[in-house]
Scaffold this active site. Structure first.
Site, mmCIF file in Angstrom:
data_model
loop_
_atom_site.group_PDB
_atom_site.id
_atom_site.type_symbol
_atom_site.label_atom_id
_atom_site.label_comp_id
_atom_site.label_asym_id
_atom_site.label_seq_id
_atom_site.Cartn_x
_atom_site.Cartn_y
_atom_site.Cartn_z
ATOM 1 N N LYS A 113 -11.530 -0.182 -2.538
ATOM 2 C CA LYS A 113 -11.615 1.221 -2.138
ATOM 3 C C LYS A 113 -12.822 1.476 -1.229
ATOM 4 O O LYS A 113 -12.813 2.409 -0.433
ATOM 5 C CB LYS A 113 -11.708 2.130 -3.365
ATOM 6 C CG LYS A 113 -10.598 1.958 -4.389
ATOM 7 C CD LYS A 113 -9.240 2.360 -3.849
ATOM 8 C CE LYS A 113 -8.189 2.529 -4.921
ATOM 9 N NZ LYS A 113 -7.820 1.283 -5.614
HETATM 10 C C1 PLP Z 1 -6.576 0.837 -5.976
HETATM 11 C C2 PLP Z 1 -6.466 -0.587 -6.345
HETATM 12 C C3 PLP Z 1 -5.265 -1.298 -6.203
HETATM 13 C C4 PLP Z 1 -3.993 -0.641 -5.713
HETATM 14 O O1 PLP Z 1 -4.062 -0.265 -4.375
HETATM 15 P P1 PLP Z 1 -3.034 0.815 -3.789
HETATM 16 O O2 PLP Z 1 -3.495 1.063 -2.406
HETATM 17 O O3 PLP Z 1 -3.163 2.013 -4.670
HETATM 18 O O4 PLP Z 1 -1.683 0.217 -3.876
HETATM 19 C C5 PLP Z 1 -5.261 -2.636 -6.523
HETATM 20 N N1 PLP Z 1 -6.360 -3.245 -7.005
HETATM 21 C C6 PLP Z 1 -7.526 -2.596 -7.167
HETATM 22 C C7 PLP Z 1 -8.685 -3.328 -7.721
HETATM 23 C C8 PLP Z 1 -7.630 -1.254 -6.842
HETATM 24 O O5 PLP Z 1 -8.794 -0.621 -7.006
#
Ligand code: PLP
Length: 496
Positions: A113
């Site tokens: 993120k």
């Molecule tokens: C948010 C997240 C995901 C999923 O990603 P999306 O874009 O919501 O599909 C996978 N792994 C981690 C560690 C995340 O923080």
């Protein structure tokens, strides 16, 4: 260069420029902003291969954020992708077990993120200036664990903004929770809700589309925006690292120019993999987009059957950031495969909200051939961590392990052995108990920090600063509310 305009997947409201879409987050009718066309790269793969992360980010993002000037965009990029990251490459690639792990966790909060949320505050405050916005921006965020902290870290003490984060009180890892509740900054607010992530996300979307609340906010000098992956300001920066990974492999002689690669993405809200889809549309030679789910395998079932059905039990897993039954960004894909048809998309989304399910047409299913779906059970996730560690010494987190398992099954079942990049979405230290538990017996009484010490010792790794810095930190946010009390909590924080 032709300007890119954005409009709602559900057809409501007007077309807006990129900066306006970033500011608004969600379209007024509850739809998501989508580009009116997807531009192609205007530099060759060789040219892109010679660039560092920041310059490459500019080349990709300028094509979609067409109303930002070069100076504005470079300022945003250079402010975001700097020493906050613990390595100069920003996104290193590690080869292990027959795939390339694209490590997206070298930012401040050790999850992918950070890739988008390091830049979103700059994109948003720049957009506010460009659009002469006087109101204070209130970022409203629902988190399955990682978005919350990354958004808090990005927006803390950013002038002209406040941020409110809702997380499922019993649905995040202890380290994720500690990261959030220790967040400093007068403009930050963190609230646990008695409910799961979908409850939090649905509650936030409701607040966003409440017209009365919006006008009351406006009269008091506030406006809501979103840091969730429904905001195109999050999606667009995520396209960059797919291009970067490809060009690194090319520059290192690991693939030939133009060679097709596959990508495997551990998926929850469908934002990360959608960015890969856009990268492909822009001209990146990607073959299959392999969508990996955990036991909440609503997306796997969708790719297998053409029917999206959220009527099922919500399962808490060791990969909590993927514990999602309503994958918001899938709406963008539905819109595109329906032939950019907003009326069709709106009808599907109405079915989803009223019946919890919808079924796409055969013609739309044909357009899903870019995708392959798979899922991993808890045992398979754990086994994937253990096997990779035993074979290579490389440690991956639970989310990445879901992807590694799904990729290995895909390769076995199809014989498609094209070079594959796996999105590695979190540091193993964020999910220490599950990761260490895959490698050895774990003492139930040991806290997550003690387990971090043990993991570091066992794997010969250093504990990231994101973990050591919260170890002794004071809890600054302890509010927990029922999922029906989210509006009241927002009002209390804003004093309205
Ligand atoms: C948010 C997240 C995901 C999923 O990603 P999306 O874009 O919501 O599909 C996978 N792994 C981690 C560690 C995340 O923080």
């Amino acid at each position: 260069m032709k300007d890119v305009f954005y409009s709602s997947t559900r057809g409501g409201g007007e077309q807006v420029k990129a900066s306006k879409a970033v500011l608004m987050g969600l379209a007024p009718d509850g739809g998501l902003f989508v580009p009116d066309h997807i531009p192609a790269f205007d530099k060759s793969l060789e040219e892109l291969s010679a660039m560092n992360y920041q310059d490459l980010a500019y080349e990709v993002m300028k094509l979609l954020l067409t109303d930002y000037t070069e100076e504005e965009l470079r300022f945003c990029i250079n402010s975001a992708y700097d020493k906050k990251f613990d390595c100069e490459e920003i996104v290193p690639l590690t080869e292990a077990g027959g795939a390339w792990f694209m490590e997206l966790y070298h930012g401040k909060t050790i999850a992918f993120k950070d890739m988008a949320l390091s830049i979103l505050p700059y994109l948003m405050t720049t957009a506010a200036k460009k659009n002469d916005m006087k109101n204070e921006i209130v970022i409203l965020t629902a988190t399955s664990g990682d978005t919350g902290k990354a958004a808090l870290a990005g927006f803390a003490d950013v002038k002209g903004t406040r941020i409110i984060v809702f997380y499922p009180k019993h649905g995040v890892s202890p380290i994720q929770e500690k990261q959030m509740v220790t967040q400093k900054g007068d403009n930050t607010c963190v609230i646990g809700i008695e409910g799961n992530f979908d409850d939090a996300q649905t509650g936030v979307k409701k607040l966003f589309t409440d017209k009365e609340l919006a006008s009351e906010m406006d009269s008091k000098g506030f406006v809501f925006s979103s840091a969730n992956s429904i905001n195109i300001g999050r999606l667009i920066p995520q396209i960059v690292y797919y291009v970067y990974a490809y060009t690194r492999l090319m520059a290192g002689g690991r693939i030939a120019k133009g060679e097709t690669i596959n990508v495997t993405v551990p998926t929850g809200n469908f934002g990360n993999i959608l960015a890969a889809y856009y990268a492909k549309q822009m001209g990146l030679p990607i073959g299959k987009l392999i969508c990996a789910s955990n036991s909440n395998k609503v997306l796997f079932d969708f790719f297998a059957s053409g029917s999206y059905d959220r009527n099922r039990d919500f399962i808490l897993t060791s990969s909590p950031s993927m514990d999602i039954l309503i994958s918001s960004n899938l709406e963008r894909l539905i819109y595109h495969i329906a032939g950019d048809d907003a009326a069709a998309d709106a009808a599907y989304m109405k079915d989803l909200s009223e019946k919890g399910r919808y079924e796409i047409t055969a013609a739309m299913r044909e357009k899903l051939s870019d995708f392959a779906g798979g899922y991993a059970s808890e045992e398979e996730t754990s086994a994937a961590i253990r096997k990779l560690y035993e074979d290579t010494g490389y440690v991956i987190d639970t989310h990445t392990a879901v992807a590694a398992h799904v990729y290995n099954e895909y390769k076995k079942n199809t014989g498609d052995d094209a070079v594959c990049v796996i999105a590695s979405t979190a540091s193993p230290f964020k999910f220490t108990r599950a990761v260490l538990g895959a490698l050895e017996n774990v003492d139930d009484n040991a806290d997550d920090f003690a387990l971090a010490d043990r993991l570091a010792q066992k794997a010969g790794l250093e504990i990231p600063e994101a973990v050591t810095s919260i170890r002794q930190a004071a809890v600054l946010h302890d509010k927990v509310v029922d999922k029906t009390e989210m509006e009241a909590a927002v009002r209390a924080f804003l004093n309205i």
